[in-house]
Write an enzyme that holds these catalytic residues in place. Structure first.
Site, PDB file in Angstrom:
ATOM      1  N   GLU A  34       0.871  -1.174   0.000  1.00 51.94           N
ATOM      2  CA  GLU A  34       0.000   0.000   0.000  1.00 51.94           C
ATOM      3  C   GLU A  34       0.913   1.232   0.000  1.00 51.94           C
ATOM      4  O   GLU A  34       1.829   1.309   0.829  1.00 51.94           O
ATOM      5  CB  GLU A  34      -0.880  -0.005   1.261  1.00 51.94           C
ATOM      6  CG  GLU A  34      -1.897   1.106   1.218  1.00 51.94           C
ATOM      7  CD  GLU A  34      -2.783   1.196   2.458  1.00 51.94           C
ATOM      8  OE1 GLU A  34      -2.798   0.248   3.258  1.00 51.94           O
ATOM      9  OE2 GLU A  34      -3.437   2.241   2.596  1.00 51.94           O
ATOM     10  N   ARG A 259       5.534 -13.015   9.284  1.00 48.29           N
ATOM     11  CA  ARG A 259       6.213 -11.771   8.932  1.00 48.29           C
ATOM     12  C   ARG A 259       7.557 -11.681   9.637  1.00 48.29           C
ATOM     13  O   ARG A 259       7.802 -12.337  10.647  1.00 48.29           O
ATOM     14  CB  ARG A 259       5.342 -10.555   9.249  1.00 48.29           C
ATOM     15  CG  ARG A 259       5.046 -10.343  10.727  1.00 48.29           C
ATOM     16  CD  ARG A 259       4.351  -8.987  10.982  1.00 48.29           C
ATOM     17  NE  ARG A 259       3.285  -8.715  10.039  1.00 48.29           N
ATOM     18  CZ  ARG A 259       3.216  -7.607   9.294  1.00 48.29           C
ATOM     19  NH1 ARG A 259       4.132  -6.675   9.366  1.00 48.29           N
ATOM     20  NH2 ARG A 259       2.206  -7.405   8.480  1.00 48.29           N
ATOM     21  N   LYS A 269       4.563   0.581  10.037  1.00 40.66           N
ATOM     22  CA  LYS A 269       4.599   1.789   9.193  1.00 40.66           C
ATOM     23  C   LYS A 269       4.148   3.016   9.978  1.00 40.66           C
ATOM     24  O   LYS A 269       4.653   4.109   9.757  1.00 40.66           O
ATOM     25  CB  LYS A 269       3.672   1.607   7.993  1.00 40.66           C
ATOM     26  CG  LYS A 269       4.281   0.839   6.856  1.00 40.66           C
ATOM     27  CD  LYS A 269       3.402   1.067   5.632  1.00 40.66           C
ATOM     28  CE  LYS A 269       3.551  -0.065   4.649  1.00 40.66           C
ATOM     29  NZ  LYS A 269       2.490  -0.021   3.641  1.00 40.66           N
TER      30      LYS A 269
HETATM   31  P1  ATP Z   1      -0.181  -1.767   6.542  1.00 40.77           P
HETATM   32  O1  ATP Z   1      -1.034  -2.688   5.706  1.00 40.77           O
HETATM   33  O2  ATP Z   1      -0.498  -1.762   7.985  1.00 40.77           O
HETATM   34  O3  ATP Z   1       0.001  -0.416   5.970  1.00 40.77           O
HETATM   35  P2  ATP Z   1       1.927  -3.606   5.863  1.00 40.77           P
HETATM   36  O4  ATP Z   1       3.219  -3.739   6.593  1.00 40.77           O
HETATM   37  O5  ATP Z   1       1.022  -4.783   5.773  1.00 40.77           O
HETATM   38  O6  ATP Z   1       1.268  -2.374   6.539  1.00 40.77           O
HETATM   39  P3  ATP Z   1       1.763  -3.418   2.989  1.00 40.77           P
HETATM   40  O7  ATP Z   1       2.167  -2.286   2.149  1.00 40.77           O
HETATM   41  O8  ATP Z   1       0.336  -3.801   2.985  1.00 40.77           O
HETATM   42  O9  ATP Z   1       2.238  -3.060   4.445  1.00 40.77           O
HETATM   43  O10 ATP Z   1       2.652  -4.692   2.699  1.00 40.77           O
HETATM   44  C1  ATP Z   1       2.968  -5.134   1.403  1.00 40.77           C
HETATM   45  C2  ATP Z   1       3.387  -6.573   1.446  1.00 40.77           C
HETATM   46  O11 ATP Z   1       4.526  -6.727   2.282  1.00 40.77           O
HETATM   47  C3  ATP Z   1       2.292  -7.456   2.004  1.00 40.77           C
HETATM   48  O12 ATP Z   1       2.171  -8.598   1.172  1.00 40.77           O
HETATM   49  C4  ATP Z   1       2.788  -7.815   3.364  1.00 40.77           C
HETATM   50  O13 ATP Z   1       2.363  -9.096   3.715  1.00 40.77           O
HETATM   51  C5  ATP Z   1       4.298  -7.748   3.214  1.00 40.77           C
HETATM   52  N1  ATP Z   1       4.916  -7.393   4.486  1.00 40.77           N
HETATM   53  C6  ATP Z   1       4.710  -6.285   5.218  1.00 40.77           C
HETATM   54  N2  ATP Z   1       5.416  -6.310   6.368  1.00 40.77           N
HETATM   55  C7  ATP Z   1       6.107  -7.467   6.359  1.00 40.77           C
HETATM   56  C8  ATP Z   1       7.018  -8.098   7.270  1.00 40.77           C
HETATM   57  N3  ATP Z   1       7.359  -7.518   8.423  1.00 40.77           N
HETATM   58  N4  ATP Z   1       7.541  -9.297   6.918  1.00 40.77           N
HETATM   59  C9  ATP Z   1       7.204  -9.875   5.754  1.00 40.77           C
HETATM   60  N5  ATP Z   1       6.352  -9.353   4.870  1.00 40.77           N
HETATM   61  C10 ATP Z   1       5.797  -8.168   5.155  1.00 40.77           C
END
Ligand code: ATP
Ligand code: MG
Length: 562
Positions: A34, A259, A269
């Protein structure tokens, strides 16, 4: 470089799908950020996994912006994400997609579900929906609007889209089962009303899809085979499957993995944004940030991050990875590839009183003892030098083998010198040392074998390049930065000494022409990178990437009681 042999439960699933031709032998993954912040090391893990799986199977991987929430998304984030993904995964060859480009198709599918009696417009507000959802042990309550006629639903949905209703006054909900043991299936929200411009769609829409409704559709439209996400979506998978089955459209397989969590690091984030907005760091690319942009500026190589991600692997169980593992990967990479150089960070002047005035000579030095092909260079030597303040003690503590009055040390690639006299100013502070050198002991000469206990680095005063050097350390002092005292938050665990700026450093001449991004090992001091924003040829600014050894391991050992 050959791809290391990798084995994990996700690759096992893919191997078995290939055997049964589940997706006609295709492998097509995606990385769906996102655009509401910069990418961090957790995202790097997901990038390496998704792009790596595609590469290993001659498949494809899409970068897809999950830009369904207009409130927090910005073009700056989109641009930074493309830059970071290409840095880690290589040229995307145009495989960049936006969920917002599918808004029309998503809407049409919502109309299909309404027509089939599988979705309805609900007038409950967010609070009321939450309150009637039930709990893990109690079923939810059906909405009084659940049994509206299909025609009324079609009319209301159309008017929602046209902007007739204020924010939050209505939602579109899937009509599934308010008594389902899985709360995600209790008539989940598909659309919310948000009168807000979108970074790509402008004012075209005032209803926006939820993650649960949108994500499977995006995967389906792009004909993704394996939709890999983190563990917290495991309970959402039945809903992912329900929407695709209800519509009868192409159905990818969702797979969840744990994760990445890193010690001494925050990866939320929201918290990273707070660090930037409240100026605890200089920006998203501050070299102390766990963002991809921060690591790049700090001097990490993309290769070291990829190796780190492969090394930690993927699993179904949450765990915390020691940040030292990441530091180890960059050390290992730079040890093999970084050129060596001499730099004095806290200079102390040395005058060799028996060295002829005006004379200089050039001493040969190897560029990388780990890599013969890196060749050698010459370093100028003269009567006046700088050494590290730390390499001299007027009153040496026990087992101190470096310079002190009357003792000898070897100068790296040079001669053995002896400290004859300590010169001080009126306040008693040491201003310079008067030493003598032994002309017989030039490194490489037949008589050079005379043993002294230590070798120190130095820079010729006449030829030195002045530089600023920034010593970075971990941003947080606690292994779990979120573990704060009562009434305090993660900010109370910030390391007050995470940045030390040294403005009077003396570098060997070769470093004066370093280009931004060039990396070196400063002998005995660590690995350093010319800063990509502030360093200029002739006026270098260096960031410390990492120390030569894991200094924190020692501190933690010492700190342990008993
Ligand atoms: P949010 O959705 O709360 O803004 P998010 O960390 O999920 O935060 P995204 O931009 O939705 O951020 O994440 C993009 C991709 O990265 C998703 O497929 C998510 O599963 C993966 N991702 C995010 N954080 C991690 C992590 N700490 N370890 C592994 N994969 C991650
Ligand atoms: Mg997310």
């Amino acid at each position: 470089m050959p791809t290391p042999e990798r084995n994990d439960f996700i690759r096992d699933i893919i191997a078995s799908d290939l055997q049964t031709s589940k997706f006609e032998g295709r492998v097509h993954t995606r990385f769906p950020p996102e655009p509401n912040g910069y990418l961090h090391i957790g995202h790097a893990k997901s990038i390496q996994l998704n792009f790596g799986i595609a590469r290993d199977h001659n498949g494809l991987c899409n970068l897809r912006f999950d830009d369904t929430n207009p409130e927090k998304e910005e073009q700056e984030y989109v641009d930074s994400i493309v830059r970071d993904v290409e840095w880690l995964a290589g040229d995307l060859k145009g495989r960049i997609y936006f969920a917002s480009d599918y808004f029309r198709q998503m809407y049409d599918w919502a109309v299909t579900l309404v027509r089939e009696g599988k979705a309805y417009v609900c007038d409950l507000n967010a609070d009321e929906i939450r309150r009637t959802r039930g709990t893990l042990t109690e079923p939810g309550k059906e909405s009084p609007y659940r049994n509206r006629s299909i025609d009324e639903n079609l009319d209301l949905l159309d008017r929602m889209r046209r902007g007739e209703f204020p924010d939050g006054s209505k939602t579109l909900r899937a009509k599934i089962d308010m008594a389902s043991p899985n709360i995600n299936l209790r008539d989940p929200i598909m659309y919310r009303i948000v009168h807000e411009a979108h970074h790509r769609q402008g004012d075209a829409w005032c209803i926006y899809p939820t993650y649960d409704w949108a994500h499977g559709l995006e995967d389906s439209i792009e004909r993704i085979t394996h939709s890999i996400c983190t563990l917290e979506f495991e309970n959402h998978r039945p809903l992912y499957d329900w929407f695709l089955d209800a519509l009868g459209i192409y159905h990818p397989q969702q797979i969840e993995f744990a994760r990445l969590n890193l010690s001494y690091t925050v990866l939320s984030k929201r918290k990273l944004l707070q660090l930037v907005q409240e100026r605890h760091v200089s920006g998203w690319d501050d070299p102390r940030m766990p963002t991809v942009a921060g690591y790049r500026r700090r001097g990490y190589t993309a290769e070291s991050i990829r190796v780190f991600c492969d090394r930690i692997g993927v699993s179904k169980k949450d765990s915390i990875i020691d940040v030292a593992t990441l530091e180890w990967s960059i050390r290992e990479d730079l040890n093999a590839h970084a050129r060596r150089a001499m730099a004095v960070l806290r200079p102390l002047k040395v005058v060799l009183t028996n060295y002829p005035e005006g004379q200089t000579e050039e001493l040969p030095a190897v560029n990388n003892p780990e890599d013969e092909s890196a060749g050698s260079r010459v370093i100028p030597f003269g009567r006046e030098l700088y050494i590290e303040q730390d390499d001299f003690r007027e009153v040496p503590p026990p087992k101190y083998y470096r310079l002190s009055p009357g003792t000898e040390v070897r100068l790296r690639y040079g001669y053995i010198i002896k400290c004859e006299k300590v010169i001080k100013d009126a306040s008693g502070a040491i201003t310079e040392l008067h030493c003598t050198y032994d002309p017989e002991t030039r490194s490489g000469s037949p008589a050079a074998n005379r043993k002294v206990k230590s070798t120190i680095h130095w820079v010729s005063a006449k030829h030195a390049v002045n530089a600023e050097v920034r010593l970075y350390d971990r941003l947080f002092m606690k292994e779990d930065p979120n573990d704060a005292e009562e009434g305090k938050d993660f900010l109370s665990n910030l390391n007050p000494n995470s940045l030390e700026v040294l403005r009077y450093c003396k570098l060997e001449p070769m470093l004066g022409s370093a280009a931004p991004g060039d990396r070196f090992q400063f002998e005995r001091m660590g690995y350093f990178c010319a800063d990509s924003a502030d360093s200029k040829p002739g006026a270098p600014v260096f960031n410390r990437i990492v120390t030569l050894k894991d200094t924190w391991a020692k501190i933690e050992q010492k700190g342990k009681p008993g």
